[in-house]
Design a protein around this motif. Sequence first.
Motif, short mmCIF file in Angstrom:
data_model
loop_
_atom_site.label_atom_id
_atom_site.label_comp_id
_atom_site.label_asym_id
_atom_site.label_seq_id
_atom_site.Cartn_x
_atom_site.Cartn_y
_atom_site.Cartn_z
N TYR A 123 -79.63 57.20 -50.11
CA TYR A 123 -78.80 56.78 -51.24
C TYR A 123 -79.37 57.15 -52.60
O TYR A 123 -78.83 56.72 -53.63
CB TYR A 123 -78.59 55.27 -51.18
N ALA A 124 -80.44 57.92 -52.64
CA ALA A 124 -80.98 58.39 -53.91
C ALA A 124 -79.97 59.31 -54.59
O ALA A 124 -79.06 59.85 -53.94
CB ALA A 124 -82.30 59.11 -53.67
N PRO A 125 -80.08 59.50 -55.91
CA PRO A 125 -79.11 60.37 -56.62
C PRO A 125 -78.98 61.76 -56.02
O PRO A 125 -77.91 62.37 -56.11
CB PRO A 125 -79.69 60.42 -58.04
N ASN A 126 -80.03 62.27 -55.41
CA ASN A 126 -79.96 63.59 -54.76
C ASN A 126 -79.94 63.47 -53.24
O ASN A 126 -80.18 64.45 -52.53
CB ASN A 126 -81.13 64.46 -55.20
N ILE A 129 -75.98 60.86 -49.24
CA ILE A 129 -74.80 60.10 -49.65
C ILE A 129 -74.78 59.87 -51.15
O ILE A 129 -73.73 59.97 -51.79
CB ILE A 129 -74.75 58.75 -48.90
N GLY A 130 -75.92 59.59 -51.73
CA GLY A 130 -75.98 59.27 -53.16
C GLY A 130 -75.50 60.38 -54.07
O GLY A 130 -75.00 60.12 -55.17
N GLN A 131 -75.60 61.65 -53.61
CA GLN A 131 -75.20 62.77 -54.46
C GLN A 131 -73.68 62.84 -54.68
O GLN A 131 -73.22 63.51 -55.61
CB GLN A 131 -75.68 64.07 -53.84
N PHE A 132 -72.92 62.12 -53.85
CA PHE A 132 -71.47 62.17 -53.98
C PHE A 132 -70.92 61.07 -54.89
O PHE A 132 -69.71 60.97 -55.08
CB PHE A 132 -70.81 62.05 -52.60
N PHE A 133 -71.78 60.25 -55.46
CA PHE A 133 -71.34 59.17 -56.33
C PHE A 133 -71.80 59.43 -57.77
O PHE A 133 -72.89 59.95 -58.00
CB PHE A 133 -71.90 57.83 -55.85
N ILE A 137 -77.03 54.27 -56.68
CA ILE A 137 -77.07 53.26 -55.63
C ILE A 137 -78.50 52.79 -55.42
O ILE A 137 -78.79 51.60 -55.47
CB ILE A 137 -76.48 53.82 -54.32
N SER A 138 -79.40 53.75 -55.20
CA SER A 138 -80.81 53.38 -55.12
C SER A 138 -81.30 52.92 -56.49
O SER A 138 -80.78 53.34 -57.53
CB SER A 138 -81.64 54.59 -54.67
#
Length: 277
Positions: A123-126, A129-133, A137-138
């Motif tokens: 869920y990290a920015p990269n 999953i996190g890259q799609f938001f 999240i993290s």
Amino acid sequence: MELSLKRRKKTTIIPGFSLTFGYTMLYLSMIVLLPLSMIIVNTLSMSWSEFYETITHPRAVASYKLSFGTAFVAGLINVFFGTMIAWVLIRYEFPGRKIIDGLVDLPFALPTAVAGIALTTLYAPNGWIGQFFDFKISYTPLGIIIALTFIGLPFVVRTVQPVLQNLSKEVEEASASLGATRFQTFVKIILPELYPAMITGFSLAFSRALGEYGSVVFIAGNMPMKTEITPLIIMTKLEQYDYVGATAIAIVMLSGSFIILLFINFIQWRMNRKFYH
């Protein structure tokens, strides 16, 4: 006279009750009561002003709100989805059901640090999953809720499953034969039976989430006043050899947990009393 004899027979119906009860109290005292009492004993070395200043520090208060709030939200999420998962595993036959049933217990066996690193990477920015938001999240309270939901899910599923297994399908069939819809049968017949197990699962998941450290410390980011959980503050004080300050904050967590769980048990008792009377 007869009544007293009946009561005596009722309390001593199991052979060796006195011996087993004595061992039970001794075991609980050594494993539970003695460690908890040491927390209070260590805190007694502080003055009231020092104790109050420690537990009401803005950084500590912010961690209380974050820990209790995220644990409560994660518990509610687990009650809904955990009950749904238990329903699917009990009521339906499909390929791979036993595999999915085994995966439910994975958070029990997985080291919490491994879970924290995996969730942070995901869920990290990269991350995958996190890259799609567009939002993070993290390193946010949302990431903490995800981690607490992950480690608390098995408690709800394993608590609700036995109740669903014992539910008689004949009662549901009788309800349908009387003209009730599926929704009415679920709300009026099934849900009242599940309520006690759901509340128990929530209390277990909430308690587990409240004291969680390993899986949260990685995904939280540990920013003071924002994403710093109370167990992390306790660990920080221990690393600084501030044992008294750590136990003072631990007392707040212990007292808050005890009050909330006592309230949950009271609600469960009222619901059971209402249902069986």
